[in-house]
Design a protein around this motif. Structure first.
Motif, PDB file in Angstrom:
ATOM      1  N   PHE A 260     -21.931  -9.061 -13.721  1.00 41.90           N
ATOM      2  CA  PHE A 260     -21.848 -10.182 -13.103  1.00 41.90           C
ATOM      3  C   PHE A 260     -22.105 -10.320 -11.561  1.00 41.90           C
ATOM      4  CE2 PHE A 260     -19.128 -10.646 -16.866  1.00 41.90           C
ATOM      5  CZ  PHE A 260     -19.855 -11.725 -17.495  1.00 41.90           C
ATOM      6  N   ASP A 261     -22.388  -9.027 -11.085  1.00 37.64           N
ATOM      7  CA  ASP A 261     -22.626  -8.968  -9.544  1.00 37.64           C
ATOM      8  C   ASP A 261     -23.952  -9.395  -9.369  1.00 37.64           C
ATOM      9  OD1 ASP A 261     -22.725  -8.490  -7.006  1.00 37.64           O
ATOM     10  OD2 ASP A 261     -22.315  -6.099  -7.113  1.00 37.64           O
ATOM     11  N   MET A 262     -24.182 -10.209  -8.711  1.00 33.92           N
ATOM     12  CA  MET A 262     -25.560 -10.822  -8.031  1.00 33.92           C
ATOM     13  C   MET A 262     -26.147 -10.305  -7.033  1.00 33.92           C
ATOM     14  SD  MET A 262     -25.739 -13.064 -10.627  1.00 33.92           S
ATOM     15  CE  MET A 262     -26.995 -14.043 -10.279  1.00 33.92           C
ATOM     16  N   ASP A 263     -25.482  -9.122  -6.427  1.00 32.86           N
ATOM     17  CA  ASP A 263     -26.374  -8.615  -5.270  1.00 32.86           C
ATOM     18  C   ASP A 263     -27.118  -7.623  -5.612  1.00 32.86           C
ATOM     19  OD1 ASP A 263     -24.594  -9.954  -3.573  1.00 32.86           O
ATOM     20  OD2 ASP A 263     -22.972  -8.283  -3.721  1.00 32.86           O
TER      21      ASP A 263
ATOM     22  N   GLN B 141      -7.598  -0.679 -20.218  1.00 33.39           N
ATOM     23  CA  GLN B 141      -8.672  -0.586 -20.860  1.00 33.39           C
ATOM     24  C   GLN B 141      -9.448  -2.057 -20.477  1.00 33.39           C
ATOM     25  OE1 GLN B 141      -7.768  -0.146 -24.940  1.00 33.39           O
ATOM     26  NE2 GLN B 141      -8.495   2.092 -24.830  1.00 33.39           N
ATOM     27  N   ILE B 142      -8.443  -3.263 -20.419  1.00 31.86           N
ATOM     28  CA  ILE B 142      -9.047  -4.404 -19.977  1.00 31.86           C
ATOM     29  C   ILE B 142      -9.518  -4.719 -18.489  1.00 31.86           C
ATOM     30  CG2 ILE B 142      -8.415  -7.008 -19.769  1.00 31.86           C
ATOM     31  CD1 ILE B 142      -6.722  -6.447 -22.418  1.00 31.86           C
ATOM     32  N   ASP B 143      -8.552  -3.911 -17.859  1.00 31.17           N
ATOM     33  CA  ASP B 143      -8.935  -3.712 -16.358  1.00 31.17           C
ATOM     34  C   ASP B 143     -10.232  -3.093 -16.047  1.00 31.17           C
ATOM     35  OD1 ASP B 143      -7.892  -4.283 -13.558  1.00 31.17           O
ATOM     36  OD2 ASP B 143      -7.735  -2.011 -13.602  1.00 31.17           O
ATOM     37  N   SER B 144     -10.284  -1.983 -16.919  1.00 28.90           N
ATOM     38  CA  SER B 144     -11.606  -1.088 -16.615  1.00 28.90           C
ATOM     39  C   SER B 144     -12.634  -2.077 -17.212  1.00 28.90           C
ATOM     40  CB  SER B 144     -11.596   0.086 -17.430  1.00 28.90           C
ATOM     41  OG  SER B 144     -10.466   0.890 -16.681  1.00 28.90           O
ATOM     42  N   ALA B 145     -12.584  -2.608 -18.292  1.00 29.12           N
ATOM     43  CA  ALA B 145     -13.723  -3.340 -18.741  1.00 29.12           C
ATOM     44  C   ALA B 145     -14.273  -4.373 -17.839  1.00 29.12           C
ATOM     45  CB  ALA B 145     -13.411  -4.098 -20.129  1.00 29.12           C
ATOM     46  N   ILE B 146     -13.169  -5.193 -17.256  1.00 27.46           N
ATOM     47  CA  ILE B 146     -13.488  -6.241 -16.549  1.00 27.46           C
ATOM     48  C   ILE B 146     -14.262  -5.472 -14.981  1.00 27.46           C
ATOM     49  CG2 ILE B 146     -12.433  -8.029 -14.717  1.00 27.46           C
ATOM     50  CD1 ILE B 146     -10.581  -8.402 -16.807  1.00 27.46           C
ATOM     51  N   ASP B 147     -13.909  -4.530 -14.539  1.00 28.26           N
ATOM     52  CA  ASP B 147     -14.576  -3.843 -13.504  1.00 28.26           C
ATOM     53  C   ASP B 147     -16.010  -3.470 -13.835  1.00 28.26           C
ATOM     54  OD1 ASP B 147     -12.318  -4.073 -11.912  1.00 28.26           O
ATOM     55  OD2 ASP B 147     -11.655  -1.772 -12.420  1.00 28.26           O
ATOM     56  N   VAL B 148     -16.119  -3.069 -14.880  1.00 30.22           N
ATOM     57  CA  VAL B 148     -17.512  -2.707 -15.513  1.00 30.22           C
ATOM     58  C   VAL B 148     -18.404  -3.849 -15.570  1.00 30.22           C
ATOM     59  CG1 VAL B 148     -18.884  -1.653 -17.331  1.00 30.22           C
ATOM     60  CG2 VAL B 148     -16.838  -0.318 -16.567  1.00 30.22           C
ATOM     61  N   LEU B 149     -17.752  -4.792 -16.340  1.00 27.88           N
ATOM     62  CA  LEU B 149     -18.921  -6.040 -16.231  1.00 27.88           C
ATOM     63  C   LEU B 149     -18.851  -6.754 -15.049  1.00 27.88           C
ATOM     64  CD1 LEU B 149     -16.763  -7.747 -19.544  1.00 27.88           C
ATOM     65  CD2 LEU B 149     -19.433  -7.055 -19.353  1.00 27.88           C
TER      66      LEU B 149
ATOM     67  N   LYS C 177     -24.216  -9.273 -28.446  1.00 25.54           N
ATOM     68  CA  LYS C 177     -22.829  -9.252 -28.173  1.00 25.54           C
ATOM     69  C   LYS C 177     -22.442  -9.826 -26.893  1.00 25.54           C
ATOM     70  CE  LYS C 177     -19.538  -5.697 -29.158  1.00 25.54           C
ATOM     71  NZ  LYS C 177     -19.335  -4.181 -29.489  1.00 25.54           N
ATOM     72  N   PHE C 178     -23.308  -9.700 -25.899  1.00 24.30           N
ATOM     73  CA  PHE C 178     -22.983 -10.279 -24.609  1.00 24.30           C
ATOM     74  C   PHE C 178     -23.071 -11.733 -24.705  1.00 24.30           C
ATOM     75  CE2 PHE C 178     -24.727 -12.073 -20.621  1.00 24.30           C
ATOM     76  CZ  PHE C 178     -23.589 -11.695 -19.861  1.00 24.30           C
ATOM     77  N   VAL C 179     -24.056 -12.340 -25.419  1.00 21.85           N
ATOM     78  CA  VAL C 179     -23.944 -13.893 -25.511  1.00 21.85           C
ATOM     79  C   VAL C 179     -22.955 -14.290 -26.372  1.00 21.85           C
ATOM     80  CG1 VAL C 179     -25.509 -15.610 -26.700  1.00 21.85           C
ATOM     81  CG2 VAL C 179     -26.698 -14.050 -25.672  1.00 21.85           C
ATOM     82  N   ALA C 180     -22.331 -13.802 -27.514  1.00 21.16           N
ATOM     83  CA  ALA C 180     -21.170 -14.196 -28.005  1.00 21.16           C
ATOM     84  C   ALA C 180     -19.805 -13.959 -26.958  1.00 21.16           C
ATOM     85  CB  ALA C 180     -21.029 -13.062 -29.357  1.00 21.16           C
ATOM     86  N   PHE C 181     -19.947 -12.682 -26.124  1.00 19.15           N
ATOM     87  CA  PHE C 181     -18.936 -12.670 -25.196  1.00 19.15           C
ATOM     88  C   PHE C 181     -18.804 -14.071 -24.410  1.00 19.15           C
ATOM     89  CE2 PHE C 181     -17.703 -10.877 -21.224  1.00 19.15           C
ATOM     90  CZ  PHE C 181     -16.386 -10.897 -21.591  1.00 19.15           C
TER      91      PHE C 181
ATOM     92  N   ARG D 166     -30.233  -2.267 -27.629  1.00 20.69           N
ATOM     93  CA  ARG D 166     -29.959  -3.203 -26.219  1.00 20.69           C
ATOM     94  C   ARG D 166     -30.258  -4.649 -27.037  1.00 20.69           C
ATOM     95  NH1 ARG D 166     -30.812  -0.678 -21.038  1.00 20.69           N
ATOM     96  NH2 ARG D 166     -30.925   1.314 -21.525  1.00 20.69           N
ATOM     97  N   LYS D 167     -30.956  -4.887 -27.993  1.00 16.38           N
ATOM     98  CA  LYS D 167     -30.876  -6.319 -28.816  1.00 16.38           C
ATOM     99  C   LYS D 167     -29.729  -6.459 -29.182  1.00 16.38           C
ATOM    100  CE  LYS D 167     -33.902  -9.263 -31.285  1.00 16.38           C
ATOM    101  NZ  LYS D 167     -34.239 -10.108 -30.102  1.00 16.38           N
TER     102      LYS D 167
END
Length: 146
Positions: free
Chosen positions: A141-144, A128-136, A9-13, A3-4
């Protein structure tokens, strides 16, 4: 899953997202608005209707500054305040037709740059990009879910 390492990787992204956003949006802003005003209009365009406090919180600007910039945008007839029928103390902010036209023009230029970047992607990669955006969107990114 480490997870670290995932977080690093998330920070770089997210850094890359900010840099790419800057590159894709530079020179699309109208001369009629300041960069801060453009940011407010962009936020309203993708999230409307919004409240003053949502704009202030999301864009990291004080309530007085957000209010002052919204007044300027209102004077330019790019956005307007609408009183909520159920609670007359609450006001939503939305784009006017002129504001929508300005943002549609900006988004069309950004879309052209986006599509240019993807011009060599295969159908499988686009899926794949479409699916990745959906997962992210759903998991990061969903604040709910807070």
């Amino acid at each position: 899953m480490d997870r670290k390492a995932l977080f690093q990787k998330f920070v770089a992204f997210t850094t890359a997202v900010h840099q790419t956003t800057h590159e894709m949006t530079k020179d699309v802003k109208s001369d009629a608005v300041t960069p801060m005003q453009y940011g407010i209009l962009e936020y309203i365009a993708v999230s409307e209707p919004v409240t003053l406090s949502q704009i202030s919180d999301c864009l990291h600007i004080s309530m007085p500054n957000a209010s002052r910039e919204l007044k300027k945008l209102g004077d330019k007839r790019l956005c307007e305040k609408v009183t909520v029928a159920e609670d007359r103390r609450k006001q939503y902010i939305r784009l006017t037709e002129e504001g929508k036209a300005l943002m549609n023009e900006a988004f069309a230029r950004i879309e052209a740059r986006f599509l240019h970047r993807l011009r060599h992607a295969s159908e499988e990669e686009l899926t794949q990009i479409d699916s990745a955006i959906d997962v992210l969107q759903a998991k990061v990114f969903d604040m709910d879910d807070d």
